[in-house]
Design an enzyme around this catalytic site. Structure first.
Site, mmCIF file in Angstrom:
data_model
loop_
_atom_site.group_PDB
_atom_site.id
_atom_site.type_symbol
_atom_site.label_atom_id
_atom_site.label_comp_id
_atom_site.label_asym_id
_atom_site.label_seq_id
_atom_site.Cartn_x
_atom_site.Cartn_y
_atom_site.Cartn_z
ATOM 1 N N SER A 56 0.567 11.980 -7.497
ATOM 2 C CA SER A 56 1.127 11.032 -7.880
ATOM 3 C C SER A 56 1.793 11.151 -9.096
ATOM 4 O O SER A 56 1.721 10.998 -9.879
ATOM 5 C CB SER A 56 0.341 10.548 -8.159
ATOM 6 O OG SER A 56 0.202 9.221 -8.909
ATOM 7 N N CYS A 66 -2.623 -0.799 -7.790
ATOM 8 C CA CYS A 66 -1.122 -1.788 -7.706
ATOM 9 C C CYS A 66 -1.404 -2.687 -6.585
ATOM 10 O O CYS A 66 -1.992 -2.562 -6.163
ATOM 11 C CB CYS A 66 0.199 -1.501 -8.246
ATOM 12 S SG CYS A 66 0.727 -0.331 -7.396
ATOM 13 N N GLU A 95 9.155 8.766 -1.878
ATOM 14 C CA GLU A 95 11.289 7.095 -2.930
ATOM 15 C C GLU A 95 12.062 8.181 -2.367
ATOM 16 O O GLU A 95 12.798 7.626 -1.968
ATOM 17 C CB GLU A 95 9.843 7.137 -3.849
ATOM 18 C CG GLU A 95 10.977 5.779 -3.899
ATOM 19 C CD GLU A 95 9.796 4.740 -5.501
ATOM 20 O OE1 GLU A 95 11.247 4.506 -6.150
ATOM 21 O OE2 GLU A 95 9.196 5.182 -5.473
ATOM 22 N N THR A 130 10.817 4.764 -8.584
ATOM 23 C CA THR A 130 9.903 3.120 -9.041
ATOM 24 C C THR A 130 9.077 3.731 -9.899
ATOM 25 O O THR A 130 8.185 2.871 -11.048
ATOM 26 C CB THR A 130 9.665 1.720 -8.746
ATOM 27 O OG1 THR A 130 8.733 2.881 -7.156
ATOM 28 C CG2 THR A 130 10.322 1.669 -7.180
#
Length: 423
Positions: free
Chosen positions: A337, A127, A241, A279
């Site tokens: 991931s 991305c 995150e 996210t």
């Protein structure tokens, strides 16, 4: 041509040490022609899984020179061929490695030759946030020279990390491993204010590769906390995150992972509750948690726009289409991931058999028994070339038809930090 493995006499282009297993990516035949083995990586992966104590020496891929059967020259060769004209893999080894090599070739031969359809989910792989983060490290290395320190993995993919390490990047868990005054890159997952403060005290030269969409969530956390709300962060404990976002307002932020946790949550003022999300969550699962929060706190407020990033949503939406048509779904990505793991879970919730693979070597022959249609996608942190290599390897097993599925075209780009922009 038969799909059963056969044993031939052959020799390698160089010496083969005792215990070594060589998986051929090219078979140099006695008549001077070369036969490529596009699925050699599949055989290599299976040899590794089956090897154990049997494979005592190195395992490598390389060319193998063939000779007429029975000539007696060189080590044994185990050769599997597809139903067309191309060999899919060969393994050369001495006696100690032959059991694992032979078993690997036999296993892949059993699923060789069947026509298959590969359904590629589009978009897939990198991305904009990942491309930006990787480019930041690459430019820092070009402009400043090695070493460039990176706190945590720049993105969650072992191939990306290994490639950058070869170029001179040094990945560290915490800033105490970075020399005073050195350059350090913050990963795409973001960091807490405490980490930024430590870097400032140490005089570190910071380049921030935090994804702008993660930065948005951090800003919302500060804003919601400043207006007196309890901030509920929907996410997975321990993810980098999440750790960074929790650090923005640690006294006012709580982590919730499931609808059950949301239903039990107690806060100081039930009328002043806001929520944010990691996210990279699965959109449907995040929605269930938010729904439970809203049932618990009717005055619940959220962000002005969805926190789950566009790339995560796009990859999930297109995978849903593919999973409904596939006998098997493969998701290319590393096991740390989050967005890649969510894709596997999503495919399974849609009734598909699905597996996460770091690359083509992780594919197991047993998964392909009876499979005519394979869905293939990749998490947002997986490089494009890994999908291409997987397509090539599967095509080495027999005839394949490749089709793209998805209508979204991603055009998002993010600006690089001033420190690494070209003059």
């Amino acid at each position: 041509m038969s799909t059963a493995p056969s044993v031939h006499a052959a020799h390698t282009t160089g010496p083969l040490d005792p215990g070594t297993v060589l998986v051929a990516d090219t078979l140099l035949r006695a008549d001077g022609t070369a036969l490529t083995c596009p699925a050699a990586v599949l055989v290599e992966g299976e040899v590794r899984r089956r090897g154990g104590r049997t494979v005592r020496g190195p395992l490598r891929i390389g060319p193998l020179s063939g000779a007429p059967e029975g000539s007696g020259t060189g080590p044994a060769v185990l050769l599997g061929a597809d139903a067309g004209a191309a060999a899919f893999g060969a393994a050369a080894c001495d006696e100690r490695g032959s059991d694992a090599a032979r078993a690997a070739v036999e296993a892949w031969s059993a699923v060789c030759g069947r026509p298959r359809e590969l359904l590629l989910a589009t978009p897939r792989s990198f991305c904009a946030g990942v491309e930006r983060a990787v480019e930041i490290v690459e430019r820092a290395l070009e402009q400043r020279g090695a070493p460039v320190h990176v706190r945590k993995q720049i993105v969650h993919n072992r191939h990306v990390v290994a490639d950058l390490e070869q170029r001179g990047a040094v990945f560290v868990d915490e800033l105490d491993a970075v020399p005073d005054g050195a350059t350090v890159v913050f990963s795409a997952h973001g960091v807490s204010p405490a980490v930024r403060e430590e870097a400032g005290r140490r005089g570190l030269d910071v380049i921030d590769a935090t994804c702008p969409l993660v930065t948005k969530v951090h800003s919302e956390a500060r804003r919601f906390a400043a207006r007196g709300d309890t901030v509920v962060l929907v996410g997975h404990a321990g993810h980098e995150e999440v750790e960074g976002t929790l650090g923005e307002a640690p006294g006012r932020t709580v982590l919730v992972q499931t609808p059950e946790e949301a239903a039990r949550l107690r806060v100081e003022d039930p009328e002043r509750v806001s929520y944010l999300t990691q996210t990279t969550l699965a959109a449907d699962e995040a929605a269930e948690v938010v729904e439970a929060l809203r049932a618990r706190f009717p005055s619940l407020r959220g962000p002005g726009s969805d926190d789950i990033c566009y790339a995560t949503t796009n990859r999930q939406d297109t995978l849903v289409r593919v999973a409904g048509r596939a006998d098997l779904v493969l998701v290319v990505g590393s096991d740390n991931s989050s967005n890649s793991l969510r894709l596997v879970e999503l495919a399974r919730r849609r009734g598909a058999r699905a597996h996460l693979v770091d690359d083509a070597r992780d594919i197991r022959p047993a998964w392909l028994h009876g499979v005519s249609a394979i869905g293939l996608t990749a998490g947002a942190s997986a490089p494009h070339h890994l999908v291409e290599e997987t397509v090539d390897a599967l095509a080495g097993l027999g005839p394949v038809t490749v089709s793209e599925h998805g209508t979204v075209r991603e055009t998002v780009t993010f600006t690089l930090p001033l420190q690494v922009r070209s003059p």
